[in-house]
Design a protein around this motif. Structure first.
Motif, PDB file in Angstrom:
ATOM      1  N   UNK A  25     -52.473  41.458 -20.343  1.00 51.58           N
ATOM      2  CA  UNK A  25     -51.460  42.178 -21.161  1.00 51.58           C
ATOM      3  C   UNK A  25     -52.465  42.678 -22.282  1.00 51.58           C
ATOM      4  N   UNK A  26     -53.127  41.423 -22.869  1.00 50.91           N
ATOM      5  CA  UNK A  26     -53.839  41.522 -24.002  1.00 50.91           C
ATOM      6  C   UNK A  26     -55.336  42.321 -23.945  1.00 50.91           C
ATOM      7  N   UNK A  27     -55.902  42.080 -22.734  1.00 53.02           N
ATOM      8  CA  UNK A  27     -57.368  42.431 -22.436  1.00 53.02           C
ATOM      9  C   UNK A  27     -58.414  41.865 -23.060  1.00 53.02           C
ATOM     10  N   UNK A  28     -57.885  40.182 -23.367  1.00 51.20           N
ATOM     11  CA  UNK A  28     -58.826  39.404 -24.017  1.00 51.20           C
ATOM     12  C   UNK A  28     -58.767  38.112 -23.340  1.00 51.20           C
ATOM     13  N   UNK A  29     -59.817  37.369 -23.276  1.00 50.31           N
ATOM     14  CA  UNK A  29     -59.631  35.860 -22.981  1.00 50.31           C
ATOM     15  C   UNK A  29     -59.404  35.110 -24.016  1.00 50.31           C
ATOM     16  N   UNK A  30     -58.593  33.861 -23.658  1.00 51.42           N
ATOM     17  CA  UNK A  30     -58.119  32.958 -24.668  1.00 51.42           C
ATOM     18  C   UNK A  30     -59.182  32.362 -25.471  1.00 51.42           C
ATOM     19  N   UNK A  31     -59.006  32.157 -26.797  1.00 51.34           N
ATOM     20  CA  UNK A  31     -59.818  31.530 -27.589  1.00 51.34           C
ATOM     21  C   UNK A  31     -59.652  29.963 -27.551  1.00 51.34           C
ATOM     22  N   UNK A  32     -58.423  29.364 -27.012  1.00 47.53           N
ATOM     23  CA  UNK A  32     -58.320  28.164 -26.447  1.00 47.53           C
ATOM     24  C   UNK A  32     -57.820  27.991 -25.441  1.00 47.53           C
ATOM     25  N   UNK A  33     -58.046  27.264 -24.533  1.00 48.06           N
ATOM     26  CA  UNK A  33     -57.777  27.202 -23.034  1.00 48.06           C
ATOM     27  C   UNK A  33     -57.827  25.803 -22.595  1.00 48.06           C
ATOM     28  N   UNK A  34     -56.508  24.928 -23.159  1.00 48.41           N
ATOM     29  CA  UNK A  34     -56.363  23.308 -22.339  1.00 48.41           C
ATOM     30  C   UNK A  34     -55.139  23.454 -21.673  1.00 48.41           C
ATOM     31  N   UNK A  37     -52.214  23.858 -24.021  1.00 51.80           N
ATOM     32  CA  UNK A  37     -52.040  24.974 -24.902  1.00 51.80           C
ATOM     33  C   UNK A  37     -53.087  26.032 -24.653  1.00 51.80           C
ATOM     34  N   UNK A  38     -52.555  27.105 -24.624  1.00 45.02           N
ATOM     35  CA  UNK A  38     -53.718  28.342 -24.359  1.00 45.02           C
ATOM     36  C   UNK A  38     -53.307  29.415 -25.374  1.00 45.02           C
ATOM     37  N   UNK A  39     -54.322  29.614 -26.225  1.00 45.33           N
ATOM     38  CA  UNK A  39     -54.075  30.482 -27.371  1.00 45.33           C
ATOM     39  C   UNK A  39     -54.878  31.767 -27.272  1.00 45.33           C
ATOM     40  N   UNK A  40     -54.553  33.052 -27.599  1.00 42.40           N
ATOM     41  CA  UNK A  40     -54.929  34.252 -27.591  1.00 42.40           C
ATOM     42  C   UNK A  40     -55.127  34.670 -29.069  1.00 42.40           C
ATOM     43  N   UNK A  41     -55.973  35.531 -29.455  1.00 42.67           N
ATOM     44  CA  UNK A  41     -56.088  36.236 -30.825  1.00 42.67           C
ATOM     45  C   UNK A  41     -56.260  37.778 -30.322  1.00 42.67           C
ATOM     46  N   UNK A  42     -55.237  38.584 -30.915  1.00 42.37           N
ATOM     47  CA  UNK A  42     -55.244  40.062 -30.548  1.00 42.37           C
ATOM     48  C   UNK A  42     -54.575  40.768 -31.667  1.00 42.37           C
ATOM     49  N   UNK A  43     -55.146  41.784 -32.248  1.00 46.29           N
ATOM     50  CA  UNK A  43     -54.584  42.493 -33.278  1.00 46.29           C
ATOM     51  C   UNK A  43     -54.072  41.862 -34.384  1.00 46.29           C
ATOM     52  N   UNK A  44     -54.467  40.737 -34.915  1.00 47.14           N
ATOM     53  CA  UNK A  44     -54.463  39.817 -35.943  1.00 47.14           C
ATOM     54  C   UNK A  44     -53.319  39.182 -35.642  1.00 47.14           C
ATOM     55  N   UNK A  45     -52.774  38.840 -34.454  1.00 46.33           N
ATOM     56  CA  UNK A  45     -51.778  37.833 -33.736  1.00 46.33           C
ATOM     57  C   UNK A  45     -52.343  36.634 -33.247  1.00 46.33           C
ATOM     58  N   UNK A  46     -51.712  35.632 -33.247  1.00 37.60           N
ATOM     59  CA  UNK A  46     -52.057  34.384 -32.542  1.00 37.60           C
ATOM     60  C   UNK A  46     -50.788  34.408 -31.393  1.00 37.60           C
ATOM     61  N   UNK A  47     -51.203  34.396 -30.110  1.00 34.32           N
ATOM     62  CA  UNK A  47     -50.191  34.172 -29.172  1.00 34.32           C
ATOM     63  C   UNK A  47     -50.482  32.957 -28.282  1.00 34.32           C
ATOM     64  N   UNK A  48     -49.634  31.898 -28.449  1.00 33.16           N
ATOM     65  CA  UNK A  48     -49.908  30.851 -27.692  1.00 33.16           C
ATOM     66  C   UNK A  48     -48.778  30.424 -26.676  1.00 33.16           C
ATOM     67  N   UNK A  49     -49.331  29.659 -25.590  1.00 32.54           N
ATOM     68  CA  UNK A  49     -48.411  29.507 -24.324  1.00 32.54           C
ATOM     69  C   UNK A  49     -48.385  28.077 -24.284  1.00 32.54           C
TER      70      UNK A  49
END
Length: 116
Positions: A25-34, A37-49
């Motif tokens: 969806x975001x077209x980026x790799x996660x900045x945090x991958x544990x 918790x998996x976290x993405x940064x895209x368009x000024x947003x943090x998306x956490x799983x």
């Protein structure tokens, strides 16, 4: 005072599948991958799983408002009738989070980042 909603946490059951979906969806790799918790940064947003989100009572995605003073914001929400879901907790590096639910059951998250 808030800096707006900058973080949305999704409770997930299968972290690998969710990570693949959000990477697509975001077209980026996660900045945090544990595993926790998996976290993405895209368009000024943090998306956490959060694979433990359901066990913490998350029924769906939760918006997290970034605030200057989490204790003050939490007290204001409780004074306005919210119910505590998660007390203030340090999740690492001085980042504080808490969450409440309103009278309709909507969850509201708060984040206070450490002073720069």
């Amino acid at each position: 005072m808030t800096a707006g909603v900058k973080t949305i946490i999704y409770p997930v059951k299968d972290i690998a599948k969710a990570k693949a979906l959000f990477t697509a969806l975001l077209g980026v790799e996660p900045y945090a991958d544990e595993p926790y918790y998996v976290g993405f940064k895209d368009a000024g947003q943090d998306i956490g799983l959060d694979p433990n989100g359901h066990s913490k009572g998350l029924a769906g995605p939760v918006p997290f408002w970034h605030v200057d003073d989490i204790q003050e914001s939490l007290a204001a929400l409780l004074g306005a009738g919210a119910e505590t879901l998660q007390e203030v907790q340090d999740v690492g590096n001085g980042r504080l989070i808490a969450s409440v639910k309103d009278a309709d059951g909507n969850q509201i998250g708060l984040i206070q980042d450490p002073a720069a």
